[in-house]
Enzyme design. Structure first.
Site, PDB file in Angstrom:
ATOM      1  N   LYS A   1      -3.455 -14.885  -5.758  1.00  0.00           N
ATOM      2  CA  LYS A   1      -4.172 -14.552  -6.985  1.00  0.00           C
ATOM      3  C   LYS A   1      -3.133 -14.173  -8.045  1.00  0.00           C
ATOM      4  O   LYS A   1      -1.960 -13.994  -7.711  1.00  0.00           O
ATOM      5  CB  LYS A   1      -5.182 -13.426  -6.760  1.00  0.00           C
ATOM      6  CG  LYS A   1      -4.569 -12.086  -6.420  1.00  0.00           C
ATOM      7  CD  LYS A   1      -5.672 -11.055  -6.420  1.00  0.00           C
ATOM      8  CE  LYS A   1      -5.180  -9.690  -6.061  1.00  0.00           C
ATOM      9  NZ  LYS A   1      -6.213  -8.683  -6.062  1.00  0.00           N
TER      10      LYS A   1
ATOM     11  N   CYS B   1      -5.630  -9.445   3.016  1.00  0.00           N
ATOM     12  CA  CYS B   1      -6.723  -8.581   3.491  1.00  0.00           C
ATOM     13  C   CYS B   1      -7.983  -9.329   3.914  1.00  0.00           C
ATOM     14  O   CYS B   1      -8.417  -9.196   5.050  1.00  0.00           O
ATOM     15  CB  CYS B   1      -7.061  -7.556   2.418  1.00  0.00           C
ATOM     16  SG  CYS B   1      -5.731  -6.367   2.194  1.00  0.00           S
TER      17      CYS B   1
ATOM     18  N   VAL C   1       0.828  -1.204   0.000  1.00  0.00           N
ATOM     19  CA  VAL C   1       0.000   0.000   0.000  1.00  0.00           C
ATOM     20  C   VAL C   1       0.864   1.258   0.000  1.00  0.00           C
ATOM     21  O   VAL C   1       0.673   2.157  -0.822  1.00  0.00           O
ATOM     22  CB  VAL C   1      -0.963  -0.020   1.212  1.00  0.00           C
ATOM     23  CG1 VAL C   1      -1.617   1.327   1.428  1.00  0.00           C
ATOM     24  CG2 VAL C   1      -2.026  -1.081   0.984  1.00  0.00           C
TER      25      VAL C   1
ATOM     26  N   THR D   1      -5.456  -0.490   7.180  1.00  0.00           N
ATOM     27  CA  THR D   1      -6.828  -0.891   7.528  1.00  0.00           C
ATOM     28  C   THR D   1      -6.899  -1.059   9.045  1.00  0.00           C
ATOM     29  O   THR D   1      -6.214  -1.916   9.608  1.00  0.00           O
ATOM     30  CB  THR D   1      -7.176  -2.218   6.826  1.00  0.00           C
ATOM     31  OG1 THR D   1      -7.063  -2.012   5.412  1.00  0.00           O
ATOM     32  CG2 THR D   1      -8.583  -2.670   7.168  1.00  0.00           C
TER      33      THR D   1
ATOM     34  N   ARG E   1       0.501 -14.527   1.119  1.00  0.00           N
ATOM     35  CA  ARG E   1      -0.093 -14.499   2.454  1.00  0.00           C
ATOM     36  C   ARG E   1      -1.463 -15.194   2.416  1.00  0.00           C
ATOM     37  O   ARG E   1      -2.310 -14.852   1.600  1.00  0.00           O
ATOM     38  CB  ARG E   1      -0.217 -13.057   2.956  1.00  0.00           C
ATOM     39  CG  ARG E   1       1.148 -12.459   3.284  1.00  0.00           C
ATOM     40  CD  ARG E   1       1.058 -11.028   3.762  1.00  0.00           C
ATOM     41  NE  ARG E   1       0.933 -10.081   2.677  1.00  0.00           N
ATOM     42  CZ  ARG E   1       0.959  -8.747   2.845  1.00  0.00           C
ATOM     43  NH1 ARG E   1       1.109  -8.239   4.054  1.00  0.00           N
ATOM     44  NH2 ARG E   1       0.856  -7.935   1.812  1.00  0.00           N
TER      45      ARG E   1
HETATM   46  N1  LIG Z   1      -2.035  -5.328   0.480  1.00  0.00           N
HETATM   47  C1  LIG Z   1      -3.191  -4.849   0.087  1.00  0.00           C
HETATM   48  O1  LIG Z   1      -3.703  -5.189  -0.984  1.00  0.00           O
HETATM   49  C2  LIG Z   1      -3.936  -3.860   0.928  1.00  0.00           C
HETATM   50  C3  LIG Z   1      -5.041  -3.190   0.375  1.00  0.00           C
HETATM   51  C4  LIG Z   1      -5.715  -2.255   1.149  1.00  0.00           C
HETATM   52  C5  LIG Z   1      -5.322  -2.032   2.469  1.00  0.00           C
HETATM   53  N2  LIG Z   1      -4.272  -2.712   2.990  1.00  0.00           N
HETATM   54  C6  LIG Z   1      -3.874  -2.402   4.378  1.00  0.00           C
HETATM   55  O2  LIG Z   1      -2.732  -1.551   4.334  1.00  0.00           O
HETATM   56  C7  LIG Z   1      -1.859  -1.837   5.442  1.00  0.00           C
HETATM   57  C8  LIG Z   1      -0.483  -2.188   4.898  1.00  0.00           C
HETATM   58  O3  LIG Z   1      -0.598  -3.373   4.131  1.00  0.00           O
HETATM   59  P1  LIG Z   1       0.583  -3.893   3.182  1.00  0.00           P
HETATM   60  O4  LIG Z   1       0.057  -5.088   2.464  1.00  0.00           O
HETATM   61  O5  LIG Z   1       1.125  -2.742   2.440  1.00  0.00           O
HETATM   62  O6  LIG Z   1       1.626  -4.372   4.321  1.00  0.00           O
HETATM   63  P2  LIG Z   1       3.150  -4.815   4.136  1.00  0.00           P
HETATM   64  O7  LIG Z   1       3.373  -5.822   5.212  1.00  0.00           O
HETATM   65  O8  LIG Z   1       3.415  -5.171   2.706  1.00  0.00           O
HETATM   66  O9  LIG Z   1       3.968  -3.490   4.453  1.00  0.00           O
HETATM   67  C9  LIG Z   1       4.010  -2.879   5.690  1.00  0.00           C
HETATM   68  C10 LIG Z   1       5.349  -2.164   5.819  1.00  0.00           C
HETATM   69  O10 LIG Z   1       5.361  -1.391   7.027  1.00  0.00           O
HETATM   70  C11 LIG Z   1       6.681  -1.432   7.562  1.00  0.00           C
HETATM   71  N3  LIG Z   1       6.638  -1.050   8.975  1.00  0.00           N
HETATM   72  C12 LIG Z   1       6.152  -1.741  10.027  1.00  0.00           C
HETATM   73  N4  LIG Z   1       6.285  -1.036  11.159  1.00  0.00           N
HETATM   74  C13 LIG Z   1       6.869   0.125  10.818  1.00  0.00           C
HETATM   75  C14 LIG Z   1       7.256   1.279  11.554  1.00  0.00           C
HETATM   76  N5  LIG Z   1       7.061   1.364  12.873  1.00  0.00           N
HETATM   77  N6  LIG Z   1       7.818   2.314  10.886  1.00  0.00           N
HETATM   78  C15 LIG Z   1       8.019   2.221   9.547  1.00  0.00           C
HETATM   79  N7  LIG Z   1       7.670   1.162   8.808  1.00  0.00           N
HETATM   80  C16 LIG Z   1       7.103   0.124   9.429  1.00  0.00           C
HETATM   81  C17 LIG Z   1       7.131  -2.842   7.306  1.00  0.00           C
HETATM   82  O11 LIG Z   1       8.539  -2.971   7.363  1.00  0.00           O
HETATM   83  C18 LIG Z   1       6.549  -3.093   5.905  1.00  0.00           C
HETATM   84  O12 LIG Z   1       7.484  -2.767   4.897  1.00  0.00           O
HETATM   85  C19 LIG Z   1      -2.536  -2.958   6.218  1.00  0.00           C
HETATM   86  O13 LIG Z   1      -3.307  -2.394   7.233  1.00  0.00           O
HETATM   87  C20 LIG Z   1      -3.437  -3.610   5.187  1.00  0.00           C
HETATM   88  O14 LIG Z   1      -4.543  -4.238   5.764  1.00  0.00           O
HETATM   89  C21 LIG Z   1      -3.553  -3.607   2.245  1.00  0.00           C
END
Ligand SMILES: NC(=O)c1ccc[n+]([C@@H]2O[C@H](COP(=O)([O-])OP(=O)(O)OC[C@H]3O[C@@H](n4cnc5c(N)ncnc54)[C@H](O)[C@@H]3O)[C@@H](O)[C@H]2O)c1
Length: 436
Positions: free
Chosen positions: A322, A261, A11, A121, A329
């Site tokens: 997908k 998600c 994201v 989220t 995950r």
């Molecule tokens: N992946 C999706 O398709 C998607 C879609 C919509 C919403 N979301 C939501 O967005 C959020 C992020 O999802 P994602 O898939 O991008 O996660 P991800 O695990 O791919 O990335 C999260 C990143 O945050 C970093 N991080 C963690 N703690 C940190 C801190 N204290 N300071 C700086 N960086 C830090 C991690 O190192 C990691 O690189 C989640 O809440 C998820 O539910 C994800």
């Protein structure tokens, strides 16, 4: 605008690159030094079509930079997006540790009036907790905004650049005006920016994912019934999907939903309800159906090869949850592989982009094939778990001659049952006609 995006995962990286593409000065900050070091060299930690070009172009133009210095990124910005992970806690609730840790840092390091946006989220009430954490240290005014993200992995750039809508929970004029300015380039075709109160914005994200997960579990149950009564779920899907009230999306049956998600967000919403002594019975069922569905392919393999899978060799096509992503995950393929390994069967796996990720997760518990046909060599069956385009039109003759037994369990309904039968395959799919 000067923007910090904290968290450069799916994201944060997509959002940061897209905001840079529209002319903003964006710094992506992450605690993962390996990820940041790679990004600085345009080496992406994830596979997402179009993202590499976007990152490279905007880094070259110096509109996009990456750093592990989260404090410095916050200090240099007017808007900060929190895009860190919110994994499920042991009880299914969203783990807010990362989000709140970033909020504390924002309060500590902000150097001017700021807009603080939660893009992760997060359950209803989180923005209020974020505000408390920021306020504990803040020396400047700040405005908390909830801006849930609806992008789909595999089509993330397109979804971000041309969203169906932008949902914004904002409660001050300043926040509304900054966010309107930021999103204006993405909604030029008239797609709406929907402003609302913050709790409603937080709830909208969960309700959207819960609805989509519900459609999938619903169709998987209908598929199970189709098999038992001799109907074809593909035709039923077309029949109902053309009804304007229902629509065609998210009606494909399969081996269960996965990804980062749906499973986690459905669990978190159920948990939120429990905390208020309210029971989401529909979602309890959605989750239970999905858990069973993830075992459907293994069940069909048992019907084809015999109850005892010990000693069997099974080719698995597709590991990502997908197509067009390397994200594994909660992928249904992982459940299948676990079952195969536990039963004493050998799994030979292939995926067009998720092989590195698979090696990281599965180590030497499976065999890795160099290409999709190599996976079939001397296998007793093929299980198709992800609907990658390259699996849609394989050379069936080559497939059949590579397999030891002509058994195909198609978890994605990619092939025509009549054609497979005429080619001499024993073909099993999801919800299309009577069970063998
Ligand atoms: N992946 C999706 O398709 C998607 C879609 C919509 C919403 N979301 C939501 O967005 C959020 C992020 O999802 P994602 O898939 O991008 O996660 P991800 O695990 O791919 O990335 C999260 C990143 O945050 C970093 N991080 C963690 N703690 C940190 C801190 N204290 N300071 C700086 N960086 C830090 C991690 O190192 C990691 O690189 C989640 O809440 C998820 O539910 C994800």
């Amino acid at each position: 605008m000067r923007i910090a995006v904290v968290g450069t995962g799916y994201v944060g990286l997509v959002a940061g690159a897209c905001f840079a593409e529209t002319g903003n000065e964006v710094v992506g900050a992450d605690v993962d030094a390996g990820k940041i070091e790679g990004l600085q060299r345009n080496v992406l930690p994830i596979y997402e079509p179009g993202l590499e070009d976007l990152v490279e172009r905007n880094q070259a133009a110096r509109r996009l930079t990456f750093t592990t210095d989260v404090a410095g990124a916050i200090a240099a910005s007017e808007v900060v997006f929190i895009a860190v992970g919110t994994p499920p806690d042991e009880d299914g609730s969203a783990d807010l540790r990362h989000v709140l840790a970033v909020a504390e840092q924002i309060g500590t390091h902000m150097q001017r009036e700021m807009v603080v946006v939660t893009k992760s989220t997060v359950p209803v009430g989180t923005a209020a907790k974020v505000a408390e954490c920021v306020a504990r240290h803040a020396k400047f005014p700040f405005h908390v905004v909830s801006n849930p993200e609806f992008l789909k992995e595999g089509a993330a750039i397109d979804d971000f650049m041309k969203p169906d809508r932008v949902v914004l929970g904002a409660e001050t004029d300043h926040a509304r005006s900054v966010m309107t300015e930021l999103y204006a380039p993405f909604v030029r075709t008239g797609k709406p920016i929907i402003f609302m109160d913050i709790p409603s914005a937080e709830m909208t994200k969960y309700a959207a994912n819960a609805m989509l997960a519900t459609r999938i579990s619903f169709m998987n149950e209908i598929a199970g019934l189709c098999e038992r009564v001799g109907a074809n779920v593909d035709l039923v899907r077309k029949g109902i999907g053309s009804d304007g009230r229902i629509g065609p999306a998210f009606l494909f049956p399969g081996p269960g939903y996965g990804g980062s998600c749906f499973p986690k967000d459905v669990k978190a919403l159920i948990r939120t309800a429990r905390e208020t002594e309210f029971c989401l019975r529909v979602l309890d069922a959605v989750e239970a159906v999905n858990e069973e569905q993830k075992r459907v392919v293994a069940g069909k393999l048992r019907r084809a090869l015999g109850e005892d899978l010990a000693g069997a060799r099974v080719a698995v096509w597709g590991l990502a949850f997908k197509p067009n992503t390397d994200d594994m995950r909660e992928a249904p393929a992982l459940t299948l592989i676990d079952e195969l390994v536990a039963a004493g069967a050998a799994a030979v796996v292939h995926d067009p982009v998720a092989m590195d990720e698979a090696r990281r997760r599965l180590g030497d518990s499976v065999e890795y094939a160099a290409n999709s046909y190599d996976a079939l060599r001397d296998a007793d069956a093929l299980a198709v778990m992800t609907d990658w385009n390259e699996y849609r039109h394989p050379d069936f003759v080559r497939m059949k001659s590579a397999l030891r037994r002509p058994v195909v369990v198609d978890g994605r309904n990619l092939y025509a049952p009549e054609k497979m039968a005429s080619l001499g395959f024993r073909y099993y799919s999801i919800g299309r006609g009577a069970r063998d």
